[in-house]
Enzyme design. Sequence first.
Site, PDB file in Angstrom:
ATOM      1  CE  LYS A 109      -4.119  -2.141   1.813  1.00 26.65           C
ATOM      2  NZ  LYS A 109      -3.703  -3.538   2.110  1.00 26.65           N
TER       3      LYS A 109
HETATM    4  C1  LIG Z   1      -4.397  -4.624   1.603  1.00 26.88           C
HETATM    5  C2  LIG Z   1      -3.661  -5.881   1.459  1.00 26.88           C
HETATM    6  C3  LIG Z   1      -4.112  -6.897   0.609  1.00 26.88           C
HETATM    7  C4  LIG Z   1      -5.420  -6.795  -0.147  1.00 26.88           C
HETATM    8  O1  LIG Z   1      -5.368  -5.832  -1.176  1.00 26.88           O
HETATM    9  P1  LIG Z   1      -6.718  -5.253  -1.814  1.00 26.88           P
HETATM   10  O2  LIG Z   1      -6.288  -4.189  -2.762  1.00 26.88           O
HETATM   11  O3  LIG Z   1      -7.516  -4.708  -0.669  1.00 26.88           O
HETATM   12  O4  LIG Z   1      -7.420  -6.387  -2.481  1.00 26.88           O
HETATM   13  C5  LIG Z   1      -3.333  -8.031   0.474  1.00 26.88           C
HETATM   14  N1  LIG Z   1      -2.176  -8.173   1.156  1.00 26.88           N
HETATM   15  C6  LIG Z   1      -1.713  -7.218   1.989  1.00 26.88           C
HETATM   16  C7  LIG Z   1      -0.448  -7.455   2.722  1.00 26.88           C
HETATM   17  C8  LIG Z   1      -2.430  -6.038   2.162  1.00 26.88           C
HETATM   18  O5  LIG Z   1      -1.965  -5.095   2.976  1.00 26.88           O
END
Ligand SMILES: *Cc1c(COP(=O)(O)O)cnc(C)c1O
Length: 499
Positions: A109
């Site tokens: 993210k």
């Molecule tokens: C947020 C997250 C996900 C999921 O991603 P989305 O875009 O919400 O589908 C998967 N793995 C990790 C480590 C995350 O932080």
Amino acid sequence: MYKSTRGYEKLVSSSYAIINGLAEDKGLYVPFKIHKLKNSLEYLAGLPYEELAFCILKEFLDDFCDDDLRDCIYKAYDKKFEDNKILQIKSISNTHFLELYHGPTLAFKDVALCLFPYLLNKALINNKQKENILILTATSGDTGKAALEGFSDIPRIKIAVLYPKDGTSLIQKLQMITHRSNNSLVISLNGNFDDAQNCIKNILNDSKIKKEFNDNGFILSSANSINIGRLFPQIVYYFYAYGNLLNKNIIKHNEKINIVVPTGNFGNILSAYYAKKLGLPINKLICASNENNVLFDFINTGIYDRRRILKVTNSPSMDILISSNLERLLYDLSNEDSILIKNLMNSLEIQGFYEIPKSLKEKLNKIFYSDFATEKESINAINKVYKNFNYLMDPHTAVAYSVYEKYKEKTKDKTQTIIASTASPFKFPKTILQGLNVNTSNINDIEALNILSKKTTLPIPTSLKNLDKKPIIHNNICPKDKVLQAIENFAHIGGDLLD
Ligand SMILES: *Cc1c(COP(=O)(O)O)cnc(C)c1O
């Protein structure tokens, strides 16, 4: 220009869509049209990450001038990333791990949330907005810290983060509650992630509350992937990964690849779908779920059913029953049938489920494949990959890997495949130790960090060192009905404003 998936709103600029997050009709903003990129894949493969990001973001942010856009990108992608590399790619035969977790909070993210605050700040200027922004964010663990970090002391923006009290790992929680900046509030919610997300959505969808904040000089917005500005930076790395495989001669000109994404809110995999629309040659998009396998059921039956108990698993960032960004995909696949989308989403909210028409399901299955992995399966995958290839995966990536193994077994598909590797294994040290057959019954996350580092001889990432010794800055615990008040207090509604 941007429009809402529910069809009741006028066209708006990209700046407006980014500032407001959700459309007035409760739909999600989507680009008016996504065109194929004019530049060839070979040309794009030759670009440094920042310039590739510029090329792709330019397609979507048409009211940003070139200099502003470059300024945002170069500020976002700097020394915050390990070795100045935004991402790294590690390959095991036909499987390529796209490591997206070398940013400040060790989750993918960061790639979007380092850039998004700069875009938002410029959008305020583009839109000649006098108000400041209050960002409201629900988190299942990783978004919260990544958003706090990205928005740290950005002028004209405040941020409130809501996390489920028992829904995150200890490390994720410590990362958030020890966060120090002048513009942040962190709240622990008595509830799960879906409660947190609903809490935020309800506030953002309430015109009376929004007006109250407006009158006090704040526009309410969101840094969750319901904000379209979060998704664009994620498209870039799929092109970058493709270019990397091209440059290494692993794939040929225009060869199709698979992409496996461990999925929660459907933002990351939707970005891969948008990459396909921009012209990236993709064979299958493989949606990997954990035991909260709503998406697996949906992709295989056409029925989306949230009427089940959310399970807290060892891949907590995927513990979600309502995957918001699916709305954007269904809108696109249904040839932008906003009446259908509105009905489906109403049915989901009121009855707790919906079923899509058969023709739509067929279209979905042409591109998307889905399976899920249990907690045990992902721990076994961590074990196997470490033993056989000396490669350490985090539990989310392990879910994706398990699902990919099952996919290969079933389909015998030998297409070169990228696995989105979404977090550092050091963020989930206990689970990783279980994968390495270490008994963890009497240790906590922090002790586990040290044991994991010793056992693998890998260093503990700097940002996690001494996490348990940092002072706790935020210790608010709220029931659902007290969240709004806490946020109002934080924004000084009723008191003196805008320091
Ligand atoms: C947020 C997250 C996900 C999921 O991603 P989305 O875009 O919400 O589908 C998967 N793995 C990790 C480590 C995350 O932080």
